[in-house]
Design a protein around this motif. Structure first.
Motif, PDB file in Angstrom:
ATOM      1  N   GLY A 187       0.825  -1.204   0.000  1.00 54.87           N
ATOM      2  CA  GLY A 187       0.000   0.000   0.000  1.00 54.87           C
ATOM      3  C   GLY A 187       0.856   1.250   0.000  1.00 54.87           C
ATOM      4  O   GLY A 187       2.095   1.195  -0.050  1.00 54.87           O
ATOM      5  N   ILE A 188       0.196   2.394   0.073  1.00 53.65           N
ATOM      6  CA  ILE A 188       0.903   3.663   0.017  1.00 53.65           C
ATOM      7  C   ILE A 188       1.775   3.870   1.257  1.00 53.65           C
ATOM      8  O   ILE A 188       2.777   4.574   1.214  1.00 53.65           O
ATOM      9  CB  ILE A 188      -0.113   4.815  -0.153  1.00 53.65           C
ATOM     10  N   ALA A 189       1.408   3.229   2.365  1.00 52.73           N
ATOM     11  CA  ALA A 189       2.213   3.361   3.578  1.00 52.73           C
ATOM     12  C   ALA A 189       3.596   2.730   3.379  1.00 52.73           C
ATOM     13  O   ALA A 189       4.612   3.308   3.781  1.00 52.73           O
ATOM     14  CB  ALA A 189       1.499   2.725   4.764  1.00 52.73           C
ATOM     15  N   ASP A 190       3.641   1.555   2.758  1.00 49.47           N
ATOM     16  CA  ASP A 190       4.924   0.911   2.485  1.00 49.47           C
ATOM     17  C   ASP A 190       5.742   1.723   1.479  1.00 49.47           C
ATOM     18  O   ASP A 190       6.963   1.856   1.620  1.00 49.47           O
ATOM     19  CB  ASP A 190       4.705  -0.500   1.955  1.00 49.47           C
ATOM     20  N   LEU A 191       5.071   2.265   0.460  1.00 44.43           N
ATOM     21  CA  LEU A 191       5.768   3.079  -0.523  1.00 44.43           C
ATOM     22  C   LEU A 191       6.327   4.345   0.116  1.00 44.43           C
ATOM     23  O   LEU A 191       7.470   4.741  -0.166  1.00 44.43           O
ATOM     24  CB  LEU A 191       4.812   3.438  -1.664  1.00 44.43           C
ATOM     25  N   SER A 192       5.566   4.958   0.983  1.00 47.13           N
ATOM     26  CA  SER A 192       6.056   6.156   1.672  1.00 47.13           C
ATOM     27  C   SER A 192       7.253   5.837   2.551  1.00 47.13           C
ATOM     28  O   SER A 192       8.194   6.627   2.659  1.00 47.13           O
ATOM     29  CB  SER A 192       4.923   6.754   2.520  1.00 47.13           C
ATOM     30  N   ARG A 193       7.225   4.656   3.168  1.00 46.43           N
ATOM     31  CA  ARG A 193       8.362   4.249   3.996  1.00 46.43           C
ATOM     32  C   ARG A 193       9.617   4.077   3.151  1.00 46.43           C
ATOM     33  O   ARG A 193      10.727   4.413   3.582  1.00 46.43           O
ATOM     34  CB  ARG A 193       8.014   2.954   4.728  1.00 46.43           C
ATOM     35  N   LEU A 194       9.467   3.586   1.928  1.00 49.68           N
ATOM     36  CA  LEU A 194      10.606   3.478   1.014  1.00 49.68           C
ATOM     37  C   LEU A 194      11.176   4.849   0.692  1.00 49.68           C
ATOM     38  O   LEU A 194      12.398   5.053   0.679  1.00 49.68           O
ATOM     39  CB  LEU A 194      10.185   2.774  -0.280  1.00 49.68           C
ATOM     40  N   TYR A 195      10.320   5.811   0.404  1.00 50.65           N
ATOM     41  CA  TYR A 195      10.779   7.169   0.122  1.00 50.65           C
ATOM     42  C   TYR A 195      11.537   7.750   1.317  1.00 50.65           C
ATOM     43  O   TYR A 195      12.559   8.437   1.153  1.00 50.65           O
ATOM     44  CB  TYR A 195       9.590   8.072  -0.205  1.00 50.65           C
ATOM     45  N   ILE A 196      11.046   7.480   2.498  1.00 49.04           N
ATOM     46  CA  ILE A 196      11.692   8.015   3.705  1.00 49.04           C
ATOM     47  C   ILE A 196      13.070   7.392   3.887  1.00 49.04           C
ATOM     48  O   ILE A 196      14.050   8.087   4.201  1.00 49.04           O
ATOM     49  CB  ILE A 196      10.796   7.770   4.944  1.00 49.04           C
ATOM     50  N   ILE A 197      13.167   6.090   3.683  1.00 51.70           N
ATOM     51  CA  ILE A 197      14.472   5.420   3.820  1.00 51.70           C
ATOM     52  C   ILE A 197      15.463   5.961   2.801  1.00 51.70           C
ATOM     53  O   ILE A 197      16.622   6.256   3.127  1.00 51.70           O
ATOM     54  CB  ILE A 197      14.294   3.894   3.656  1.00 51.70           C
ATOM     55  N   TYR A 198      15.009   6.109   1.561  1.00 44.52           N
ATOM     56  CA  TYR A 198      15.890   6.636   0.509  1.00 44.52           C
ATOM     57  C   TYR A 198      16.319   8.067   0.838  1.00 44.52           C
ATOM     58  O   TYR A 198      17.502   8.417   0.707  1.00 44.52           O
ATOM     59  CB  TYR A 198      15.165   6.593  -0.829  1.00 44.52           C
ATOM     60  N   GLY A 199      15.392   8.906   1.259  1.00 42.33           N
ATOM     61  CA  GLY A 199      15.726  10.286   1.590  1.00 42.33           C
ATOM     62  C   GLY A 199      16.688  10.394   2.764  1.00 42.33           C
ATOM     63  O   GLY A 199      17.613  11.213   2.752  1.00 42.33           O
ATOM     64  N   LEU A 200      16.488   9.554   3.780  1.00 40.64           N
ATOM     65  CA  LEU A 200      17.392   9.578   4.930  1.00 40.64           C
ATOM     66  C   LEU A 200      18.801   9.139   4.534  1.00 40.64           C
ATOM     67  O   LEU A 200      19.791   9.746   4.962  1.00 40.64           O
ATOM     68  CB  LEU A 200      16.847   8.682   6.043  1.00 40.64           C
ATOM     69  N   GLY A 201      18.888   8.064   3.742  1.00 39.50           N
ATOM     70  CA  GLY A 201      20.212   7.591   3.332  1.00 39.50           C
ATOM     71  C   GLY A 201      20.937   8.583   2.459  1.00 39.50           C
ATOM     72  O   GLY A 201      22.111   8.917   2.718  1.00 39.50           O
ATOM     73  N   LEU A 202      20.259   9.085   1.434  1.00 44.93           N
ATOM     74  CA  LEU A 202      20.891  10.045   0.533  1.00 44.93           C
ATOM     75  C   LEU A 202      21.204  11.344   1.250  1.00 44.93           C
ATOM     76  O   LEU A 202      22.283  11.932   1.072  1.00 44.93           O
ATOM     77  CB  LEU A 202      19.962  10.301  -0.656  1.00 44.93           C
ATOM     78  N   GLY A 203      20.277  11.800   2.085  1.00 44.30           N
ATOM     79  CA  GLY A 203      20.521  13.025   2.835  1.00 44.30           C
ATOM     80  C   GLY A 203      21.681  12.902   3.806  1.00 44.30           C
ATOM     81  O   GLY A 203      22.409  13.876   4.041  1.00 44.30           O
ATOM     82  N   SER A 204      21.884  11.706   4.374  1.00 40.56           N
ATOM     83  CA  SER A 204      23.009  11.508   5.291  1.00 40.56           C
ATOM     84  C   SER A 204      24.341  11.670   4.570  1.00 40.56           C
ATOM     85  O   SER A 204      25.278  12.292   5.089  1.00 40.56           O
ATOM     86  CB  SER A 204      22.920  10.126   5.935  1.00 40.56           C
TER      87      SER A 204
END
Length: 306
Positions: free
Chosen positions: A190-207
């Motif tokens: 669902g969209i919750a899992d997809l949003s969690r993927l975006y958050i993980i990607y943003g945190l990793g790249l932002g770090s």
């Protein structure tokens, strides 16, 4: 003969240099630039010169396979330090992990499956090479090797190695979701899992971009010690603005994903990276070129007055 002296003075006095000849009273002076070594050799007692008043001439030898700096920014890192050597090894190991992750095809269908993963592999490889280029430019421009630089460098390499597989998975998921390319991604319900993927990607790249930002801020604080020119300071500020912009894009993606209402917007926002980097590069590059030309005119005026 290549004379290395990366941590000492530019000029090296090689009195008593043994060149394998019978006359021992030889003296040599050399200067090493970013791509060449200039060597002056003379004999103190003029045994090798036909006249005592011979002019001292220089012999220049260009070093092979040397990267070329830009005309505005003088490179202070003239040799490959141990920090850079470690970083190159880690980046090479990370790319190797990506290659090993590709399953060896055993039949035609397996070959097609591997080829479908190729776009995601290319995108991940390009992102790693972007990281490497920012790292390479930092050490070439500033040549810093102090404690803070070592700490930031090790933190960056830890993030790069750890994020190799997650980055490939996330980019592969994006290719499958947007273009239908690559293997099907399971587990996203669902969209919750997809949003969690975006958050993980943003945190990793932002770090990663945050560590780079700290490195460039550290170099900016050392600008007087490094004797940066006005043009070099402008380019350093430009790098800081570019890194801060990348961090802002990551935070914007994370913020959109946290609402659990957007499907493609948190990912598509990264498409702004290219135009924003181009705009910032053009702006600071123009200002740096103007400062560089003004400095050259001032230097030329001083020489003419002398």
């Amino acid at each position: 003969m290549v004379i290395e002296n990366p941590t000492g003075e530019d000029w090296i006095d090689l009195a008593g240099l043994d060149l394998g000849v019978t006359a021992p009273a030889l003296a040599a002076t050399s200067r090493r630039g970013y791509d060449r070594v200039v060597l002056w050799v003379r004999h103190r007692t003029n045994l090798l010169s036909p006249r005592p008043d011979d002019e001292l001439t220089a012999t220049s030898a260009k070093l092979p396979f040397t990267p070329q700096p830009t005309g505005i920014f003088r490179w202070r890192g003239t040799g490959i330090s141990r920090l850079e050597g470690l970083a190159d090894a880690v980046f090479a190991f990370t790319v190797t992990l990506l290659v090993v992750a590709l399953e060896v095809p055993r039949d035609y269908n397996g070959l097609l499956a591997v080829m479908q993963e190729f776009p995601a592999f290319v995108a991940t490889f390009a992102l790693l090479m972007w990281f490497w280029n920012v790292h390479y430019r930092f050490f070439r421009r500033y040549g810093l090797e102090n404690g803070w630089t070592q700490f930031f460098n090790c933190t960056l390499l830890l993030l790069v190695v750890f994020m190799a597989y997650p980055l490939k998975f996330l980019i592969g998921s994006a290719f499958y979701g947007l273009f239908g390319i690559g293997p099907a991604v399971t587990g996203i319900e669902g969209i919750a899992d997809l949003s969690r993927l975006y958050i993980i990607y943003g945190l990793g790249l932002g770090s990663v971009w945050t560590v780079f930002l700290l490195m460039y801020l550290h170099a900016y604080r050392q600008r007087f010690h490094l004797k940066l020119s006005e043009a070099e300071i402008i380019l350093t500020r430009g790098s800081i603005c570019e890194l801060a912009t990348n961090i802002a894009l990551c935070l914007s993606s994370i913020l959109l994903a946290m609402f659990n209402q957007f499907i493609w917007q948190p990912g598509v926002i990264y498409a702004l990276t290219g135009p924003l980097m181009g705009l910032l590069g053009w702006w600071h590059g123009t200002k740096a070129d103007q400062a560089f030309q003004a400095d050259r005119m001032r230097s030329s005026g001083h020489r003419n007055a002398a």
